[in-house]
Design an enzyme around this catalytic site. Structure first.
Site, PDB file in Angstrom:
ATOM      1  N   GLU A 199       0.208  -0.162  16.468  1.00 18.29           N
ATOM      2  CA  GLU A 199      -0.614   0.985  16.051  1.00 18.29           C
ATOM      3  C   GLU A 199      -1.564   1.392  17.173  1.00 18.29           C
ATOM      4  O   GLU A 199      -1.746   2.588  17.443  1.00 18.29           O
ATOM      5  CB  GLU A 199      -1.402   0.630  14.786  1.00 18.29           C
ATOM      6  N   SER A 207       1.321  -9.549  10.799  1.00 19.54           N
ATOM      7  CA  SER A 207       0.704  -8.523   9.963  1.00 19.54           C
ATOM      8  C   SER A 207      -0.808  -8.605  10.106  1.00 19.54           C
ATOM      9  O   SER A 207      -1.445  -9.550   9.625  1.00 19.54           O
ATOM     10  CB  SER A 207       1.112  -8.743   8.501  1.00 19.54           C
ATOM     11  N   HIS A 267      -1.069  -4.447  19.693  1.00 19.97           N
ATOM     12  CA  HIS A 267      -0.575  -4.050  18.367  1.00 19.97           C
ATOM     13  C   HIS A 267       0.044  -2.656  18.471  1.00 19.97           C
ATOM     14  O   HIS A 267      -0.487  -1.776  19.158  1.00 19.97           O
ATOM     15  CB  HIS A 267      -1.726  -4.060  17.354  1.00 19.97           C
ATOM     16  N   ASN A 318      -3.325  -6.918   8.776  1.00 23.54           N
ATOM     17  CA  ASN A 318      -4.182  -6.937   7.587  1.00 23.54           C
ATOM     18  C   ASN A 318      -4.054  -8.251   6.826  1.00 23.54           C
ATOM     19  O   ASN A 318      -4.997  -8.714   6.203  1.00 23.54           O
ATOM     20  CB  ASN A 318      -3.922  -5.715   6.709  1.00 23.54           C
ATOM     21  N   CYS A 356      -8.328   1.655   6.593  1.00 21.84           N
ATOM     22  CA  CYS A 356      -7.794   2.389   5.444  1.00 21.84           C
ATOM     23  C   CYS A 356      -8.236   1.782   4.120  1.00 21.84           C
ATOM     24  O   CYS A 356      -8.705   0.641   4.061  1.00 21.84           O
ATOM     25  CB  CYS A 356      -6.276   2.439   5.529  1.00 21.84           C
ATOM     26  N   CYS A 414       0.868  -1.178   0.000  1.00 20.13           N
ATOM     27  CA  CYS A 414       0.000   0.000   0.000  1.00 20.13           C
ATOM     28  C   CYS A 414       0.907   1.231   0.000  1.00 20.13           C
ATOM     29  O   CYS A 414       2.124   1.118   0.140  1.00 20.13           O
ATOM     30  CB  CYS A 414      -0.861  -0.010   1.264  1.00 20.13           C
ATOM     31  N   SER A 424       1.880  -5.275   3.356  1.00 17.87           N
ATOM     32  CA  SER A 424       3.317  -5.084   3.604  1.00 17.87           C
ATOM     33  C   SER A 424       4.169  -6.074   2.802  1.00 17.87           C
ATOM     34  O   SER A 424       5.345  -6.260   3.106  1.00 17.87           O
ATOM     35  CB  SER A 424       3.597  -5.231   5.103  1.00 17.87           C
ATOM     36  N   THR A 477      -6.394   0.769  11.737  1.00 20.54           N
ATOM     37  CA  THR A 477      -6.609   0.914  10.285  1.00 20.54           C
ATOM     38  C   THR A 477      -6.721  -0.409   9.538  1.00 20.54           C
ATOM     39  O   THR A 477      -7.126  -0.424   8.381  1.00 20.54           O
ATOM     40  CB  THR A 477      -5.429   1.690   9.669  1.00 20.54           C
TER      41      THR A 477
HETATM   42  S1  SF4 Z   1      -2.790   2.414   7.326  1.00 24.02           S
HETATM   43 FE1  SF4 Z   1      -1.333   0.700   7.146  1.00 24.02          FE
HETATM   44  S2  SF4 Z   1      -2.243  -0.648   5.616  1.00 24.02           S
HETATM   45 FE2  SF4 Z   1      -3.295   1.314   5.452  1.00 24.02          FE
HETATM   46  S3  SF4 Z   1      -2.221   2.513   3.862  1.00 24.02           S
HETATM   47 FE3  SF4 Z   1      -1.273   3.019   5.829  1.00 24.02          FE
HETATM   48  S4  SF4 Z   1       0.423   1.572   6.106  1.00 24.02           S
HETATM   49 FE4  SF4 Z   1      -0.927   0.761   4.510  1.00 24.02          FE
END
Ligand code: SF4
Length: 327
Positions: free
Chosen positions: A132, A228, A130, A230, A200, A18, A273, A170
């Site tokens: 994030e 990961s 996590h 996602n 996202c 991404c 990723s 996200t």
């Molecule tokens: S939030 Fe994470 S998965 Fe979404 S665009 Fe950004 S880096 Fe990529």
């Protein structure tokens, strides 16, 4: 191996890198180019084994915390974002920081700050532990509660049910998150939603592509690492959307040939990723085992590109000025 005729592969599009991951990886590469090795990176720059190993070979040193970085050295913050406390720790050690936080994660941090300033209780839907989630919670720790799935909903306590908002990590499953939001609304009818989607575009598009093809697949192989978020969600989405089986693999060599028994259609995708080379290797591996035909299943067009972190742009401009001065 397919029984009598060649098997086919359905290849999800979009898949893989991404815009946020691309930017973060380039940020480390540019930092190495500009500053030379070693360049320190707090946590895995993105959650992918192959990417981390490749950058390590070029001179990146991955650490868990900023106190492992020598004073005054260059440190890159990962795409998952960091809390204000981490910025403060880095400043106290005079570290030269390059912040590769994905702008879409930064957007959620800003929402958390704004709602906390307006005295809201924030219910952050995400996975405990996590990176994030830790970064986003750190923006307003006294106002934020983590809701890690449906089982946490009953434990949520708010000061004023009319001043409560949900935000999210996200990279969650869109459907699961909406189910959790419904449960939260059952408890707090005045619950507000984030001003725009927190999950996202890349997470949503990759899940949509898998949903479109899963019903036709006997097996869905997702290329990605186990840490990961996602990528793990893509396996879950594939199973929920009708795939008979689905597995997460870092490399083609991890695919168990027994998984292919009686399989005529294999779906292939990759997490946000994951570099495309790993998908190409998997497609070659499948072609050698009787799955030469590849059909793309397109769910969305992606053209988003993020500018490099500010610190790198400034440094590159400074170098350009120096060079012109000596001409
Ligand atoms: S939030 Fe994470 S998965 Fe979404 S665009 Fe950004 S880096 Fe990529």
């Amino acid at each position: 191996m397919p029984a009598d005729q060649p098997g086919r592969v359905l290849l999800a599009d979009p898949r893989g890198y991404c815009a946020g991951v691309d930017r973060a990886v380039i940020a480390v590469e540019k930092a190495l180019e500009i500053h030379g090795a070693p360049v320190y990176v707090r946590k895995q720059i993105v959650h992918n084994k192959h990417v981390v190993a490749t950058l390590e070979r070029r001179g990146a040193v991955f650490v868990e915390e900023t106190d492992e970085v020598p004073e005054g050295a260059v440190v890159v913050f990962s795409a998952h974002g960091v809390s204000p406390a981490v910025h403060e720790q880095a400043a106290a050690r005079q570290l030269r920081t390059i912040d590769a936080t994905c702008p879409l994660v930064t957007k959620v941090h800003k929402e958390a700050k704004r709602f906390a300033a307006d005295d809201y209780d924030i219910l952050l839907i995400g996975h405990r532990g996590h990176e994030e989630v830790e970064g986003t919670m750190g923006e307003a720790p006294e106002r934020t509660q983590l809701v890690d799935g449906a089982e946490d909903v009953a434990n949520v306590q708010v000061r004023d049910p009319e001043k409560v908002v949900w935000l999210s990590q996200t990279t969650l499953s869109v459907d699961e998150t909406l189910a959790t939001v419904d449960q939260l609304k059952g408890r707090f009818p005045g619950l507000q939603a984030p001003p725009s989607d927190d999950i996202c575009y890349a997470t949503q598009n990759r899940q949509q592509a898998v949903k479109q093809m899963a019903g036709e697949c006997d097996l869905v192989l997702v290329v990605g690492s186990t840490n990961s978020s996602n990528s793990v969600r893509l396996v879950e989405v594939a199973l929920e959307a009708g795939a008979r089986a689905s597995y997460l693999v870092d490399y083609a060599s991890e695919v168990d040939e027994a998984w292919l028994e009686g399989v005529s259609t294999v779906g292939v995708t990759s997490g946000a990723s994951v570099p495309e080379i790993l998908v190409s290797e998997l497609l070659d591996w499948l072609a050698q085992r009787g799955y030469p035909d590849v059909e793309t299943v397109k769910a969305a067009e992606e053209r988003l590109v993020f500018a490099l972190p500010q610190e790198l742009k400034q440094r590159r401009q400074a170098l350009a000025v120096d060079t012109s001065a000596t001409d």
